[in-house]
Design a protein around this motif. Structure first.
Motif, mmCIF file in Angstrom:
data_model
loop_
_atom_site.group_PDB
_atom_site.id
_atom_site.type_symbol
_atom_site.label_atom_id
_atom_site.label_comp_id
_atom_site.label_asym_id
_atom_site.label_seq_id
_atom_site.Cartn_x
_atom_site.Cartn_y
_atom_site.Cartn_z
ATOM 1 N N GLN A 73 -32.901 5.446 22.890
ATOM 2 C CA GLN A 73 -33.075 4.141 22.271
ATOM 3 C C GLN A 73 -31.726 3.468 22.046
ATOM 4 O O GLN A 73 -31.581 2.254 22.230
ATOM 5 C CB GLN A 73 -33.819 4.304 20.938
ATOM 6 N N THR B 239 -30.570 2.126 25.501
ATOM 7 C CA THR B 239 -31.282 0.972 26.055
ATOM 8 C C THR B 239 -31.205 -0.264 25.173
ATOM 9 O O THR B 239 -31.270 -1.392 25.673
ATOM 10 C CB THR B 239 -32.760 1.337 26.296
ATOM 11 N N ARG B 240 -31.055 -0.079 23.837
ATOM 12 C CA ARG B 240 -31.134 -1.232 22.939
ATOM 13 C C ARG B 240 -29.783 -1.654 22.368
ATOM 14 O O ARG B 240 -29.681 -2.740 21.805
ATOM 15 C CB ARG B 240 -32.094 -0.930 21.789
#
Length: 756
Positions: A650, A653-654
């Motif tokens: 996470q 990707t973020r």
């Protein structure tokens, strides 16, 4: 009792001579660095601008309009002069240098100085006494052959020749007339030859003549006696059936098969080699008006038809679905509303000049479908126009007066449609995009479509990026975010070292080793593409199930190295089962199955080979820039995300990827620019065939490779030479636009994610 500190703090002076000198030196260095950086940046911009303007300088002449004016000699304009000799002009021509002209009348041939009309040589034509000339036929302007049709049914074939000598270093051109079939006119028909058509090929002649009531055909073979050197003629005569269309003009194509007969407004197509004898296979309506001119374009494959309403059209034979040849109207040329008086054909290009009976001259090119010039050259009807062999001069006769004009029309065969649209070329069944800049014969129709080259450039870049982008970006993500520093210090320099490998080596390996290898193991290659990802995922799953005591034997972060033997073993397995897979699924030969069963053309040097080879060329570039962009993301962002409970994936990707997105996008654009401009790999690893087919098993030709291949063979200043510069200009503009767009997108991404 208090104790006072009487010791004063040390005084530091920043204005000592040494400090002042240091500040001045630092200021000088800063200023010099600023000037140097500014100078370097401005120099780069100037260099790019110079490249841009130089390319533009070489390309600009392609789009200049033609120019025409009275011939200039020693700074003086050549005035009109009386047509040399007596009688009506039947044929008008010039020699190569446009210094000597030829005027044929019913009785004499006059060679004259084109500057003033002075007769250089005069000779009587061997026309029998009491016989009149009733027709003329141009056999071949480049070969300087024409014929006269006589009232007694015979034909006289004439060739004008020019011999250059250099006595005392001065060029002297000596003109002469020759008679390839002898000075005795050749009997063709028992009717006056009001209609005459002649085709010539090697030592074979085919002559058709007569009038609108009947035509006769004579085939003549010229043989030289090897013992005596004498020339002997063997002829064979036949009578053609009546065609009943009110024939006014004949044209016999050089292949000796097709005879074109022009009537009032129709064209009859006669197949001389049809089963059962010559027969009319088609009658086409050529115009709504009345045909006034009927001539063959250079090469003898296309017809030009002019009418009394000012229309000009081009026709040639096209094979239809039933394998029959159909005379087809290809394109029309508007030439005002006045009748077309005469058409002069260029001798080295697919162009012609047409003059209306109001004295307006227009220059055209058929391939480019272009009107290069419209100019008023006379008042009223003109009797005859004649092109110089180099198309740089023209003789115009009106009322027994000749005008000598200079023409500047260097690149008439270039237009937007010729470069970027489909063109219907001679001999093709339909319009198409074609690049073919040269051929063995002089009557070749150049095909300068840049579409196949631009398409090939994008195709090569697409397949290279398709292979290289996922590998480079995924590798950069793992190296920068997941890999331990010790391993990263070894992996990154190794991959970056790949960028130093000369592309000529990659092209050499791709063309001479990879392409044949992939052809022999095509099934194995596709098995590799399937099994390698599966094996990586499967190994990762199995490794996760291994007991901790075993997994912990591998230092943390080094477990990725275990994938190397897995990938090697999977590749070896895939190649070893290539033959069984082909026998099981594709009848033993995947290539034949693709070609025969799937109907997909297969070429050994194809886009798949180029994609793999160019992929290895662009991977280091994309990897290095992407890895630096991801690694440069501040650590407090990733630590903060993890501290808030996000998983590593996470966080990646973020947080990481959005922050690094400007750099990743720049890496992609730079990699694409590298792929678009690549020369040696596509030059050596493809068939260099300029075709437009997205098929991964077909080759291509790119703009860069085309320039590398053809520039050494092009004539400086020629249309071909400047077209290659135009290709370079297109490549320059493409990369400039892509980089500009990439910078705009990168700035928006930086603005959007810069606040993270």
């Amino acid at each position: 009792m208090s104790i006072e500190n009487t010791t004063s703090p040390p005084q530091i002076s920043f204005d000592t001579p040494a400090q002042l000198r240091l500040r001045k030196l630092r200021k000088l260095k800063d200023k010099m660095a600023g000037v140097g950086i500014a100078f370097g940046g401005i120099s780069v911009i100037l260099a790019i601008l110079l490249i841009f303007f130089y390319l533009l300088y070489e390309v600009a002449p392609l789009f200049q309009s033609a120019h025409m004016e009275k011939w200039q000699h020693n700074g003086q304009t050549v005035e009109n002069y009386a047509s040399p000799g007596e009688g009506k002009t039947l044929y008008l021509a010039m020699e190569e240098q446009a210094e000597i002209g030829l005027r044929i009348t019913a009785t004499h041939a006059y060679f004259f100085n084109t500057l003033n009309g002075d007769i250089i040589n005069e000779s009587a034509l061997p026309v029998p006494e009491g016989v009149d000339v009733v027709s003329t036929a141009v056999i071949s302007e480049p070969q300087r052959l024409f014929a006269l049709g006589l009232s007694n049914g015979s034909a006289l074939i004439i060739k004008h020749d020019y011999r250059s000598t250099y006595p005392d270093g001065v060029r002297v051109i000596t003109p002469s007339l020759e008679y390839p079939l002898g000075e005795e006119p050749l009997s063709v028909s028992d009717r006056p030859l009001a209609l005459l058509g002649i085709a010539y090929s090697g030592d074979s002649w085919n002559i058709i003549g007569g009038d609108d009531k009947g035509l006769s055909q004579v085939s003549v073979a010229v043989e030289e006696n090897m013992m005596t050197g004498e020339v002997e003629l063997e002829s064979e005569s036949s009578t053609l059936p009546a065609f009943n269309i009110g024939a006014r003009k004949l044209l016999l194509l050089p292949d000796n098969r097709w005879l074109m007969i022009a009537g009032k407004n129709k064209i009859a197509v006669v197949d001389l080699q049809a089963d059962g004898g010559p027969q009319t296979v088609q009658v086409a309506e050529a115009t709504k008006g009345e045909i006034t001119t009927f001539k063959m374009l250079l090469g003898g494959n296309a017809l030009l038809v002019g009418d009394n309403q000012g229309h000009i059209s081009q026709w040639f034979l096209v094979r239809d679905e039933a394998t029959d040849w159909i005379l087809t109207k290809i394109r029309s040329f508007e030439s005002g509303s006045a009748a077309i008086d005469d058409i002069a054909i260029e001798q080295r290009r697919k162009g012609f000049a047409a003059i209306n009976n109001d004295g307006t001259l227009r220059l055209y090119n058929t391939t480019a479908h272009r009107n290069a010039l419209t100019d008023k050259v006379a008042d009223g009807q003109v009797d005859y126009i004649a092109y110089a062999p180099r198309s740089n001069a023209m003789l115009i006769e009106q009322n027994s007066t000749l005008a000598f004009w200079a023409i500047e029309n260097e690149h008439p065969d270039i237009s937007w449609s010729a470069l970027w649209e489909k063109v219907w070329y001679e001999g093709y069944e339909e319009p198409d995009y074609v690049w073919q800049s040269s051929a063995a014969n002089n009557d070749f129709e150049p095909k300068y479509s840049l579409m196949p080259l631009a398409f090939g450039t994008l195709k090569a870049a697409f397949y290279a990026m398709l292979l290289g982008t996922p590998l480079a970006i995924c590798g950069a993500i793992y190296t920068a975010y997941f890999m331990v520093p010790a391993m990263r210090r070894k992996v990154k320099p190794f991959i970056e070292l790949m960028e130093a490998l000369p592309t000529v080596i990659l092209g050499f390996l791709a063309g001479l080793w990879l392409a044949p290898f992939m052809e022999l193991h095509l099934a194995g290659i596709f098995v590799i593409l399937i099994l390698v990802p599966i094996s990586i995922v499967l190994f990762g799953f199995i490794w996760a199930q291994v007991p901790d005591r075993i997994r912990f034997l591998i230092p943390e972060g080094w477990d990725a190295a275990l994938l190397v033997p897995v990938i090697i073993l999977t590749v070896m397995l895939s190649l070893s089962i290539s033959v069984p897979v082909e026998e099981l699924l594709f009848g033993g030969d995947l290539r034949l199955w693709i070609s025969n069963e799937a109907g997909i053309p297969f070429d050994q040097r194809n886009a798949l080979v180029v994609g793999i080879a160019m992929g290895f060329a662009v991977i280091p570039t994309i990897f290095s820039i992407t890895e630096d962009a991801i690694f440069a993301v501040p650590k407090h962002l990733s630590y903060g995300s993890l501290a808030l409970g996000a998983t590593p994936w996470q966080t990646l990707t973020r947080v990481i990827l959005p922050t690094a997105s400007p750099g990743i996008f720049s890496a992609l654009m730079i990699g694409m620019g590298r792929a678009v401009g690549e020369t040696m790999i596509v030059l050596m690893a493809t068939g260099n065939t300029p075709i437009m087919d997205m098929n991964i098993f077909e080759g291509m030709r790119t703009l860069a490779a085309n320039i590398a291949v053809e520039m050494p063979e092009s004539e400086v200043g020629s249309t071909h030479f400047r077209i290659l510069f135009l290709a370079a200009f297109v490549l320059f503009l493409f990369t400039f636009m892509v980089n500009t767009l990439a910078e705009l997108v990168r700035q928006r991404l930086r603005k959007k994610y810069g606040s993270l």
